[in-house]
Design a protein around this motif. Structure first.
Motif, PDB file in Angstrom:
ATOM      1  N   ALA A   9     -25.021  -2.025  27.818  1.00  0.00           N
ATOM      2  CA  ALA A   9     -24.991  -3.370  28.420  1.00  0.00           C
ATOM      3  C   ALA A   9     -23.742  -4.171  28.077  1.00  0.00           C
ATOM      4  CB  ALA A   9     -26.233  -4.143  27.968  1.00  0.00           C
ATOM      5  N   THR A  10     -22.794  -3.582  27.305  1.00  0.00           N
ATOM      6  CA  THR A  10     -21.658  -4.394  26.849  1.00  0.00           C
ATOM      7  C   THR A  10     -20.411  -4.229  27.712  1.00  0.00           C
ATOM      8  OG1 THR A  10     -21.066  -2.605  25.350  1.00  0.00           O
ATOM      9  CG2 THR A  10     -22.388  -4.415  24.440  1.00  0.00           C
ATOM     10  N   ALA A  11     -20.442  -3.336  28.681  1.00  0.00           N
ATOM     11  CA  ALA A  11     -19.244  -3.099  29.503  1.00  0.00           C
ATOM     12  C   ALA A  11     -19.669  -2.685  30.905  1.00  0.00           C
ATOM     13  CB  ALA A  11     -18.371  -2.007  28.876  1.00  0.00           C
ATOM     14  N   ASN A  84     -31.582   2.515  32.697  1.00  0.00           N
ATOM     15  CA  ASN A  84     -30.928   3.621  31.978  1.00  0.00           C
ATOM     16  C   ASN A  84     -29.523   3.743  32.535  1.00  0.00           C
ATOM     17  OD1 ASN A  84     -32.745   4.933  30.072  1.00  0.00           O
ATOM     18  ND2 ASN A  84     -33.996   5.512  31.843  1.00  0.00           N
ATOM     19  N   ASN A  85     -28.582   3.063  31.897  1.00  0.00           N
ATOM     20  CA  ASN A  85     -27.238   2.965  32.459  1.00  0.00           C
ATOM     21  C   ASN A  85     -26.181   3.671  31.609  1.00  0.00           C
ATOM     22  OD1 ASN A  85     -24.870   1.516  33.881  1.00  0.00           O
ATOM     23  ND2 ASN A  85     -24.737   0.804  31.764  1.00  0.00           N
ATOM     24  N   ALA A  86     -26.330   3.675  30.274  1.00  0.00           N
ATOM     25  CA  ALA A  86     -25.265   4.224  29.418  1.00  0.00           C
ATOM     26  C   ALA A  86     -24.985   5.678  29.799  1.00  0.00           C
ATOM     27  CB  ALA A  86     -25.677   4.142  27.950  1.00  0.00           C
ATOM     28  N   THR A 149     -19.237  19.097  33.021  1.00  0.00           N
ATOM     29  CA  THR A 149     -20.699  19.045  32.892  1.00  0.00           C
ATOM     30  C   THR A 149     -21.255  17.756  33.507  1.00  0.00           C
ATOM     31  OG1 THR A 149     -20.398  20.206  30.820  1.00  0.00           O
ATOM     32  CG2 THR A 149     -22.546  19.257  31.142  1.00  0.00           C
ATOM     33  N   TYR A 150     -20.363  16.768  33.705  1.00  0.00           N
ATOM     34  CA  TYR A 150     -20.805  15.450  34.176  1.00  0.00           C
ATOM     35  C   TYR A 150     -21.615  15.508  35.475  1.00  0.00           C
ATOM     36  CZ  TYR A 150     -20.490  10.568  35.669  1.00  0.00           C
ATOM     37  OH  TYR A 150     -20.787   9.301  36.110  1.00  0.00           O
ATOM     38  N   PRO A 151     -21.111  16.182  36.557  1.00  0.00           N
ATOM     39  CA  PRO A 151     -21.907  16.194  37.797  1.00  0.00           C
ATOM     40  C   PRO A 151     -23.272  16.830  37.589  1.00  0.00           C
ATOM     41  CG  PRO A 151     -19.693  17.035  38.197  1.00  0.00           C
ATOM     42  CD  PRO A 151     -19.828  16.905  36.715  1.00  0.00           C
ATOM     43  N   ARG A 186     -14.760   0.068  39.132  1.00  0.00           N
ATOM     44  CA  ARG A 186     -13.853  -0.439  38.091  1.00  0.00           C
ATOM     45  C   ARG A 186     -14.650  -0.877  36.867  1.00  0.00           C
ATOM     46  NH1 ARG A 186      -8.936  -0.226  39.902  1.00  0.00           N
ATOM     47  NH2 ARG A 186      -8.555  -0.539  42.126  1.00  0.00           N
ATOM     48  N   THR A 187     -14.573  -0.058  35.812  1.00  0.00           N
ATOM     49  CA  THR A 187     -15.255  -0.319  34.539  1.00  0.00           C
ATOM     50  C   THR A 187     -14.368   0.297  33.448  1.00  0.00           C
ATOM     51  OG1 THR A 187     -16.432   1.794  34.471  1.00  0.00           O
ATOM     52  CG2 THR A 187     -17.527   0.019  35.676  1.00  0.00           C
ATOM     53  N   GLU A 188     -14.910   0.467  32.245  1.00  0.00           N
ATOM     54  CA  GLU A 188     -14.146   1.117  31.175  1.00  0.00           C
ATOM     55  C   GLU A 188     -14.333   2.636  31.170  1.00  0.00           C
ATOM     56  OE1 GLU A 188     -15.178  -0.741  27.449  1.00  0.00           O
ATOM     57  OE2 GLU A 188     -14.818  -2.745  28.261  1.00  0.00           O
ATOM     58  N   GLN A 191     -11.162   5.038  31.486  1.00  0.00           N
ATOM     59  CA  GLN A 191     -10.318   4.916  30.293  1.00  0.00           C
ATOM     60  C   GLN A 191     -10.967   5.658  29.115  1.00  0.00           C
ATOM     61  OE1 GLN A 191      -9.978   0.793  29.444  1.00  0.00           O
ATOM     62  NE2 GLN A 191      -8.837   1.149  27.550  1.00  0.00           N
ATOM     63  N   ARG A 192     -12.276   5.482  28.954  1.00  0.00           N
ATOM     64  CA  ARG A 192     -12.981   6.156  27.854  1.00  0.00           C
ATOM     65  C   ARG A 192     -12.978   7.672  28.038  1.00  0.00           C
ATOM     66  NH1 ARG A 192     -17.611   2.873  25.294  1.00  0.00           N
ATOM     67  NH2 ARG A 192     -17.292   0.765  26.041  1.00  0.00           N
ATOM     68  N   ALA A 193     -13.063   8.115  29.313  1.00  0.00           N
ATOM     69  CA  ALA A 193     -13.116   9.555  29.595  1.00  0.00           C
ATOM     70  C   ALA A 193     -11.726  10.189  29.570  1.00  0.00           C
ATOM     71  CB  ALA A 193     -13.766   9.792  30.960  1.00  0.00           C
TER      72      ALA A 193
HETATM   73  N1  LIG Z   1     -17.486   3.700  36.590  1.00  0.00           N
HETATM   74  C1  LIG Z   1     -17.690   4.619  37.508  1.00  0.00           C
HETATM   75  O1  LIG Z   1     -16.794   4.932  38.326  1.00  0.00           O
HETATM   76  C2  LIG Z   1     -19.029   5.303  37.605  1.00  0.00           C
HETATM   77  C3  LIG Z   1     -19.303   6.049  38.762  1.00  0.00           C
HETATM   78  C4  LIG Z   1     -20.535   6.666  38.878  1.00  0.00           C
HETATM   79  C5  LIG Z   1     -21.461   6.552  37.873  1.00  0.00           C
HETATM   80  N2  LIG Z   1     -21.171   5.837  36.758  1.00  0.00           N
HETATM   81  C6  LIG Z   1     -22.187   5.754  35.705  1.00  0.00           C
HETATM   82  O2  LIG Z   1     -22.453   4.401  35.426  1.00  0.00           O
HETATM   83  C7  LIG Z   1     -22.950   4.255  34.102  1.00  0.00           C
HETATM   84  C8  LIG Z   1     -22.232   3.120  33.408  1.00  0.00           C
HETATM   85  O3  LIG Z   1     -20.872   3.467  33.319  1.00  0.00           O
HETATM   86  P1  LIG Z   1     -19.705   2.399  33.257  1.00  0.00           P
HETATM   87  O4  LIG Z   1     -18.713   2.859  34.256  1.00  0.00           O
HETATM   88  O5  LIG Z   1     -20.228   1.032  33.301  1.00  0.00           O
HETATM   89  O6  LIG Z   1     -19.147   2.757  31.796  1.00  0.00           O
HETATM   90  P2  LIG Z   1     -18.375   1.879  30.684  1.00  0.00           P
HETATM   91  O7  LIG Z   1     -17.682   0.719  31.302  1.00  0.00           O
HETATM   92  O8  LIG Z   1     -17.588   2.876  29.910  1.00  0.00           O
HETATM   93  O9  LIG Z   1     -19.568   1.312  29.758  1.00  0.00           O
HETATM   94  C9  LIG Z   1     -20.326   2.198  28.978  1.00  0.00           C
HETATM   95  C10 LIG Z   1     -21.388   1.429  28.206  1.00  0.00           C
HETATM   96  O10 LIG Z   1     -22.242   2.391  27.570  1.00  0.00           O
HETATM   97  C11 LIG Z   1     -22.246   2.169  26.146  1.00  0.00           C
HETATM   98  N3  LIG Z   1     -22.351   3.473  25.479  1.00  0.00           N
HETATM   99  C12 LIG Z   1     -21.437   4.481  25.476  1.00  0.00           C
HETATM  100  N4  LIG Z   1     -21.876   5.492  24.711  1.00  0.00           N
HETATM  101  C13 LIG Z   1     -23.093   5.119  24.221  1.00  0.00           C
HETATM  102  C14 LIG Z   1     -24.031   5.730  23.338  1.00  0.00           C
HETATM  103  N5  LIG Z   1     -23.797   6.941  22.798  1.00  0.00           N
HETATM  104  N6  LIG Z   1     -25.166   5.063  23.042  1.00  0.00           N
HETATM  105  C15 LIG Z   1     -25.408   3.830  23.571  1.00  0.00           C
HETATM  106  N7  LIG Z   1     -24.561   3.200  24.408  1.00  0.00           N
HETATM  107  C16 LIG Z   1     -23.412   3.838  24.725  1.00  0.00           C
HETATM  108  C17 LIG Z   1     -20.920   1.446  25.874  1.00  0.00           C
HETATM  109  O11 LIG Z   1     -20.958   0.644  24.685  1.00  0.00           O
HETATM  110  P3  LIG Z   1     -20.625   1.262  23.199  1.00  0.00           P
HETATM  111  O12 LIG Z   1     -19.361   2.040  23.338  1.00  0.00           O
HETATM  112  O13 LIG Z   1     -20.540   0.078  22.292  1.00  0.00           O
HETATM  113  O14 LIG Z   1     -21.793   2.117  22.864  1.00  0.00           O
HETATM  114  C18 LIG Z   1     -20.831   0.553  27.111  1.00  0.00           C
HETATM  115  O15 LIG Z   1     -21.657  -0.577  26.948  1.00  0.00           O
HETATM  116  C19 LIG Z   1     -22.766   5.623  33.448  1.00  0.00           C
HETATM  117  O16 LIG Z   1     -23.996   6.319  33.434  1.00  0.00           O
HETATM  118  C20 LIG Z   1     -21.778   6.341  34.365  1.00  0.00           C
HETATM  119  O17 LIG Z   1     -21.937   7.734  34.327  1.00  0.00           O
HETATM  120  C21 LIG Z   1     -19.970   5.209  36.600  1.00  0.00           C
END
Ligand SMILES: NC(=O)c1ccc[n+]([C@@H]2O[C@H](COP(=O)([O-])OP(=O)(O)OC[C@H]3O[C@@H](n4cnc5c(N)ncnc54)[C@H](OP(=O)(O)O)[C@@H]3O)[C@@H](O)[C@H]2O)c1
Length: 260
Positions: A9-11, A84-86, A149-151, A186-188, A191-193
């Motif tokens: 929920a933080t990003a 369930n988003n993380a 493995t992601y897909p 557009r999220t983090e 960059q994290r990956a």
């Molecule tokens: N962005 C895209 O293009 C995209 C596309 C399709 C699907 N998604 C999916 O959308 C979801 C959210 O992604 P996002 O793009 O919003 O990612 P994000 O900006 O990287 O945010 C990830 C969030 O998950 C938390 N997190 C990471 N590892 C964790 C762990 N081990 N335990 C608990 N919390 C954890 C992070 O906080 P901490 O690091 O403090 O734990 C952060 O709050 C994911 O399931 C992703 O696969 C994203």
């Protein structure tokens, strides 16, 4: 006041879900690993919307982290909506990434979703009501990202959500379940990956608030699969219906061409 528990929920999408649900009058339970980031997000939500936000620092790729959140779902005050988003991705090809790293991805993207869904569904079916939103990806529909493995992890989330959402036990208990399939947002995440954000062209990028608006609307309408935006609806249709021999040609192979 209804309560939503949001993981990650933080990003990015998680923070956008928190903002939207706070605006809709939900009380929140925010989950992520970083306690300072959780506290900062909770303060921002309180200042902007007057929302009471509880924080729960937990690493959901570990047993202890999952157990702490499960305990909150089962024994704590009522949670009406679980998001369930993380989730994480890796830029490294399967054969060089190593199984420990791949398993951490599966622990978060799959195992935590399974465990938290089990805890929430148990409580929700007992009291006959509630909703679960699982964030998958359009990448889970068909071949899109080779040597990753992601897909596969997101294909599991889609199949798991559909399988439970349509089941008699869940439907008769009045619990709604939706899988959300965003495209590039557009999220983090990238960059994290380790994926450069210059890689996809500008028109492919979605805005997190738009994705969340569509996801919540589809959940309320009882849609089991939500694909935000017309362009990714078209992409999902093609990945699902065109011959695999064709869609594989368009998939990105990170073992041959890293996103550079
Ligand atoms: N962005 C895209 O293009 C995209 C596309 C399709 C699907 N998604 C999916 O959308 C979801 C959210 O992604 P996002 O793009 O919003 O990612 P994000 O900006 O990287 O945010 C990830 C969030 O998950 C938390 N997190 C990471 N590892 C964790 C762990 N081990 N335990 C608990 N919390 C954890 C992070 O906080 P901490 O690091 O403090 O734990 C952060 O709050 C994911 O399931 C992703 O696969 C994203």
């Amino acid at each position: 006041m209804p309560t939503a528990l949001i993981t990650g929920a933080t990003a990015g999408l998680g923070r956008a879900f928190a903002r939207a649900l706070a605006r809709d009058g939900y009380g929140l339970v925010l989950v992520a690993r970083s306690e300072p980031a959780l506290t900062k997000t909770a303060e921002e939500l309180r200042d902007a919307h007057g929302t009471a936000a509880e924080v729960l620092a937990a690493d959901l790729s570990t047993d202890e982290g999952c157990d702490a959140v499960r305990a909150r779902l089962v024994s704590g005050p009522r949670v009406d909506l679980l998001v369930n988003n993380a989730g994480i991705g890796h830029e490294r090809p399967f054969l060089t990434n190593g199984t420990a790293s791949e398993e951490r991805l599966l622990d978060l993207n799959v195992r935590a979703v399974l465990r938290l869904t089990d805890a929430a569904l148990t409580a929700m079916t007992d009291r006959r009501g509630g909703a679960i939103l699982n964030v998958a990806s359009v990448a889970g529909v068909g071949p899109s990202w080779l040597s990753s493995t992601y897909p596969a992890s997101k294909a599991w989330v889609i199949a798991f959500t559909e399988s439970l959402a349509w089941s008699r036990q869940v439907r008769e208990a009045g619990v709604r379940m939706t899988a959300v399939l965003p495209g590039y947002t557009r999220t983090e995440f990238h960059q994290r990956a380790g994926i450069p954000t210059t890689f996809p062209p500008a028109w492919l990028w979605l805005d997190a608030d738009d994705v969340v608006r569509t996801a919540l609307r589809d959940l309320h309408r009882g849609k089991v699969i939500s694909v935000p935006s017309l362009r990714y609806k078209a992409a999902a249709w093609m990945l699902r219906h065109l011959p695999r021999s064709l869609t594989r040609q368009g998939a990105w192979d990170i073992s041959a061409h890293p996103h550079r």
